[in-house]
Design a protein around this motif. Structure first.
Motif, PDB file in Angstrom:
ATOM      1  N   UNK A 159      63.787  67.874   0.557  1.00  0.00           N
ATOM      2  CA  UNK A 159      65.199  68.540   0.371  1.00  0.00           C
ATOM      3  C   UNK A 159      65.481  69.243   1.515  1.00  0.00           C
ATOM      4  N   UNK A 160      66.378  69.174   2.045  1.00  0.00           N
ATOM      5  CA  UNK A 160      66.716  70.691   2.821  1.00  0.00           C
ATOM      6  C   UNK A 160      67.754  71.867   2.921  1.00  0.00           C
ATOM      7  N   UNK A 161      67.944  72.433   3.371  1.00  0.00           N
ATOM      8  CA  UNK A 161      68.882  73.316   3.629  1.00  0.00           C
ATOM      9  C   UNK A 161      69.634  73.281   5.101  1.00  0.00           C
ATOM     10  N   UNK A 162      71.066  73.349   5.199  1.00  0.00           N
ATOM     11  CA  UNK A 162      71.184  73.695   6.686  1.00  0.00           C
ATOM     12  C   UNK A 162      70.717  72.256   7.985  1.00  0.00           C
ATOM     13  N   UNK A 163      70.297  71.922   7.079  1.00  0.00           N
ATOM     14  CA  UNK A 163      70.063  70.863   7.984  1.00  0.00           C
ATOM     15  C   UNK A 163      68.085  70.980   7.912  1.00  0.00           C
ATOM     16  N   UNK A 164      67.863  72.280   7.936  1.00  0.00           N
ATOM     17  CA  UNK A 164      65.957  72.290   7.573  1.00  0.00           C
ATOM     18  C   UNK A 164      65.547  71.763   6.930  1.00  0.00           C
ATOM     19  N   UNK A 165      64.177  71.418   6.524  1.00  0.00           N
ATOM     20  CA  UNK A 165      63.523  71.252   5.353  1.00  0.00           C
ATOM     21  C   UNK A 165      63.383  72.283   4.550  1.00  0.00           C
ATOM     22  N   UNK A 166      63.128  72.402   3.582  1.00  0.00           N
ATOM     23  CA  UNK A 166      63.032  73.209   2.564  1.00  0.00           C
ATOM     24  C   UNK A 166      61.771  72.451   1.746  1.00  0.00           C
ATOM     25  N   UNK A 167      61.749  72.081   1.235  1.00  0.00           N
ATOM     26  CA  UNK A 167      60.919  71.643   0.102  1.00  0.00           C
ATOM     27  C   UNK A 167      60.080  70.357   0.636  1.00  0.00           C
ATOM     28  N   UNK A 168      59.100  69.716   0.586  1.00  0.00           N
ATOM     29  CA  UNK A 168      58.874  68.660   1.254  1.00  0.00           C
ATOM     30  C   UNK A 168      57.455  68.414   0.139  1.00  0.00           C
ATOM     31  N   UNK A 169      56.847  67.318  -0.399  1.00  0.00           N
ATOM     32  CA  UNK A 169      55.990  66.836  -1.116  1.00  0.00           C
ATOM     33  C   UNK A 169      55.131  65.908  -0.515  1.00  0.00           C
ATOM     34  N   UNK A 170      54.281  66.536  -0.307  1.00  0.00           N
ATOM     35  CA  UNK A 170      53.114  66.191   0.766  1.00  0.00           C
ATOM     36  C   UNK A 170      51.952  65.704   0.184  1.00  0.00           C
ATOM     37  N   UNK A 171      51.918  65.168  -1.163  1.00  0.00           N
ATOM     38  CA  UNK A 171      50.720  65.538  -1.364  1.00  0.00           C
ATOM     39  C   UNK A 171      50.418  63.707  -1.715  1.00  0.00           C
ATOM     40  N   UNK A 172      51.308  62.487  -1.381  1.00  0.00           N
ATOM     41  CA  UNK A 172      51.715  61.271  -1.178  1.00  0.00           C
ATOM     42  C   UNK A 172      50.162  61.161   0.189  1.00  0.00           C
ATOM     43  N   UNK A 173      51.248  61.891   1.176  1.00  0.00           N
ATOM     44  CA  UNK A 173      50.317  61.493   2.938  1.00  0.00           C
ATOM     45  C   UNK A 173      48.719  62.137   2.671  1.00  0.00           C
TER      46      UNK A 173
END
Lengths: 272, 272
Positions: free
Chosen positions: A118-132
């Motif tokens: 999820x982003x805010x103003x074009x910048x990712x602010x939440x990134x669920x990286x667990x699967x990576x």
């Protein structure tokens, strides 16, 4: 994730390399299959490599994005139709890449940014990286790419593959990032030039910019400028990281780059 | 998410309904298109509905899962190849569904459980539901389905669509869950029977089980038993929830069910 067990490499396959930009939704399937094959060959020789692959959307996502104009943000309910359309176009190309990797014997895990970021103003602010992280732990290749994501300010935005890498930098701590495109590297003689700058650092880049008075000479136009500025930020954030910008058009170039980085013909970006 | 603005419905499209189970990787495209069309018609009349669609893997995922046996868990590094293979097979069917929904004018957001969920002992213990919530806020249809996921105990496991719904129950608080398959409902006269039990509650189910002495008579075999037990658990967790098990083979059945639940010919499961 165990660190120190080997190199951790992010690979971006550029949209202009894997699609025909002149024709909407035309994947260069032979190129995609060749690149997958080259990765498989390199992994055969260096099984300790951890690899993450992201790809651009090329003539799939970009055409849909231009038509629906969702990169300007979402202002009307109907714009969400455009959001779904861009996501589907990106997914169609993603399936081509995924099938080609599977056919080459590379086990992938597909992780679309639209499902995890999820982003805010074009910048990712939440990134669920667990699967990576889990994928790397067990030897799967996370496969991701440019995608639409929800944006708290604009409704929606488009994250480039570079922005996805950016969001994953601290979590996965790559040792090397390969930006593989159509262009041979950062060019000293303009966007149509041939003179590749072999090595850049943030300090050296500022010097050059100062000397040439901005955007003249060195190719700091459009896509290349964004790519380069992102790369410079990455090495400032992690001085041990090396970023390479090079062309994947020559058969064997990506394989050689994965086997032995010194064989890369392109622009190397480091902190010092 | 704003509650109380209308009905929130989870729809499962069963694998046996949307694929030909006798042939590997054969999607019933006409059925999928018809079901998408029926949802679009219902939404045209009731635009306030919030809909989430999940689908089974049918002859796509199941054949790959049987061949690779990853449902037994992962014990060797090679098993991760099977994980990737089952995920790809599920994704192929998913793309058929996604394209059909898009063609019917339904804007979807694809959320593969493998990218957002993690299990332990076959039970989801982490489930990133943000994208599902955002999709509902803006009027997109989250599209998901049965998938492989990482499992802390077994390495990997397969989550059914019902298990995905289970994980989303508290977050999205559906008012109704429609399990749309090939069978007309829970049958009073065995798996090959015709007598649909119109209404079941947890208490009534226990009475019947006691009366018939276990699994004789009422169809509590295999897939239907798992589906029914899951449905009974759901209404125990949320007494306001209604679950329906019915057949989607009759054209119009799903559309009618979405327009007016009283028109559903099938088994209704409620808490009381």
């Amino acid at each position: 994730m165990r660190e120190g067990t080997g190199e951790r490499i992010f690979i971006k396959l550029g949209g202009s390399l894997i699609t025909d930009k002149r024709r909407e939704r035309r994947a260069r399937l032979r190129v995609i299959r060749r690149l997958a094959e080259e990765i498989r060959e390199a992994l055969g020789e260096r099984p300790g490599l951890r690899i993450l692959v992201g790809h651009g959307s090329g003539s799939f996502g970009h055409a849909a994005a231009a038509r629906t104009r969702i990169y300007e943000g979402i202002s009307r309910p109907e714009d969400w139709w455009g959001f779904a359309e861009v996501a589907l176009a990106a997914a169609e190309l993603h399936m081509h890449v995924r099938r080609a990797f599977h056919a080459a014997g590379l086990p992938t895990l597909s992780i679309p940014p639209s499902a995890v970021a999820e982003a805010a103003g074009g910048i990712p602010i939440a990134f669920e990286a667990r699967a990576f992280q889990r994928a790397w732990e067990v030897g799967l290749i996370p496969l991701t790419g440019g995608d639409v994501v929800f944006d708290r300010e604009r409704g929606a935005t488009i994250l480039s593959t570079e922005a996805v890498f950016d969001a994953l930098l601290e979590v996965l701590r790559p040792t090397r990032i390969l930006l593989v495109g159509e262009v041979a590297g950062v060019l000293a003689d303009g966007p149509e030039g041939h003179q590749v700058i072999p090595h850049l650092t943030p300090a050296r880049f500022r010097e050059i910019l100062h000397a040439v008075g901005g955007s003249h000479g060195i190719d700091v136009t459009g896509g290349m400028r964004a790519k380069l500025e992102m790369a410079l930020r990455w090495v400032e954030r992690d001085p041990r990281l090396e970023v390479w910008i090079f062309s994947g058009r020559r058969p064997g170039a990506l394989r050689d780059a994965l086997r032995d980085p010194l064989r890369i013909q392109g622009t190397r970006i480091t902190w010092a």
